[in-house]
Design a protein around this motif. Structure first.
Motif, PDB file in Angstrom:
ATOM      1  N   CYS A   1      -0.041  -3.320  -0.929  1.00  0.00           N
ATOM      2  CA  CYS A   1      -0.353  -4.695  -1.327  1.00  0.00           C
ATOM      3  C   CYS A   1       0.919  -5.330  -1.862  1.00  0.00           C
ATOM      4  N   ARG A   2       1.255  -6.487  -1.341  1.00  0.00           N
ATOM      5  CA  ARG A   2       2.488  -7.120  -1.807  1.00  0.00           C
ATOM      6  C   ARG A   2       2.214  -8.164  -2.889  1.00  0.00           C
ATOM      7  N   CYS A   3       0.932  -8.377  -3.240  1.00  0.00           N
ATOM      8  CA  CYS A   3       0.603  -9.454  -4.187  1.00  0.00           C
ATOM      9  C   CYS A   3       0.200  -8.981  -5.575  1.00  0.00           C
ATOM     10  N   THR A   4      -0.674  -7.986  -5.663  1.00  0.00           N
ATOM     11  CA  THR A   4      -1.408  -7.775  -6.918  1.00  0.00           C
ATOM     12  C   THR A   4      -0.733  -6.860  -7.923  1.00  0.00           C
TER      13      THR A   4
ATOM     14  N   CYS B   1      -4.573  -7.410   2.607  1.00  0.00           N
ATOM     15  CA  CYS B   1      -4.733  -5.965   2.395  1.00  0.00           C
ATOM     16  C   CYS B   1      -6.147  -5.592   1.979  1.00  0.00           C
TER      17      CYS B   1
ATOM     18  N   ALA C   1      -7.895  -9.164  -5.504  1.00  0.00           N
ATOM     19  CA  ALA C   1      -7.431  -9.723  -4.226  1.00  0.00           C
ATOM     20  C   ALA C   1      -6.698 -11.031  -4.474  1.00  0.00           C
ATOM     21  N   GLN C   2      -5.589 -11.201  -3.777  1.00  0.00           N
ATOM     22  CA  GLN C   2      -4.891 -12.492  -3.856  1.00  0.00           C
ATOM     23  C   GLN C   2      -4.836 -13.099  -2.454  1.00  0.00           C
ATOM     24  N   CYS C   3      -3.820 -12.745  -1.644  1.00  0.00           N
ATOM     25  CA  CYS C   3      -3.790 -13.342  -0.297  1.00  0.00           C
ATOM     26  C   CYS C   3      -4.902 -12.771   0.585  1.00  0.00           C
ATOM     27  N   GLY C   4      -5.338 -11.538   0.281  1.00  0.00           N
ATOM     28  CA  GLY C   4      -6.488 -10.959   0.964  1.00  0.00           C
ATOM     29  C   GLY C   4      -6.197 -10.160   2.220  1.00  0.00           C
TER      30      GLY C   4
HETATM   31  S1  FES Z   1      -3.606  -9.360  -1.910  1.00  0.00           S
HETATM   32 FE1  FES Z   1      -1.912 -10.013  -0.699  1.00  0.00          FE
HETATM   33  S2  FES Z   1      -1.147  -8.158   0.169  1.00  0.00           S
HETATM   34 FE2  FES Z   1      -2.678  -7.524  -1.217  1.00  0.00          FE
END
Ligand code: FES
Ligand code: FES
Length: 158
Positions: A133-136, A101, A96-99
């Protein structure tokens, strides 16, 4: 309309319009803000909850449709004092990054592990195909699900 259903394992009766989105009733009247809204049109999976054990997009389910059924949200999987194996694995593996999703991924993965306790990589990727997910970059999420499967199996009474 008073809708009766089972919410995170407990009987619930909620007075809300049957044509309201399940997502709005969860986050509004019920205060369960773990379920997130991303797209609002069934594309991103961030609003995923379980309906009778199957993952659904809460932004596409009408509240009246849950009458007599069982709804599980991310709050039903574990809590900060006692994380579920999946939640722990997402923390440990960096899933998880921004969380935004993350609740949707956790709920979809929970359904996967209930159906296939030891999933292969293809099973995991297919089960999570509706969650964006746009981060991981997804790899750490896949690794988290694999680690949780291993942990759950080791916790089972032998
Ligand atoms: S953790 Fe940021 S969109 Fe998945
Ligand atoms: S908010 Fe429901 S699928 Fe994106």
């Amino acid at each position: 309309m008073n809708v009766r259903f089972v919410l995170n394992g407990k009987p619930a009766a909620v007075d809300a319009p049957p044509a309201a989105r399940l997502l709005d009733v969860l986050r509004g009247a019920l205060g369960l803000t773990g379920t997130k809204e991303g797209c609002g049109e069934g594309e991103c999976g961030s609003c995923t909850v379980l309906l009778d054990g199957a993952p659904v997009n809460a932004c596409l389910v009408l509240f009246g449709q849950v009458e007599g059924r069982a709804v599980t949200t991310v709050e039903g999987l574990g809590d900060p004092a006692q994380l579920s194996p999946l939640q722990e694995a997402f923390v440990k593996e960096g899933g998880a990054q921004c969380g935004i999703c993350t609740p949707g991924f956790l709920v979809s993965a929970e359904a996967l592990l209930a159906a296939i306790p030891q999933p292969g990589e293809t099973d995991i990727r297919e089960a999570l195909a509706g969650n964006l997910c746009r981060c991981t970059g997804y790899q750490r999420i896949v690794e988290a699900v694999r680690a949780a499967a291993k942990e759950r199996t080791s916790r089972e009474p032998g």
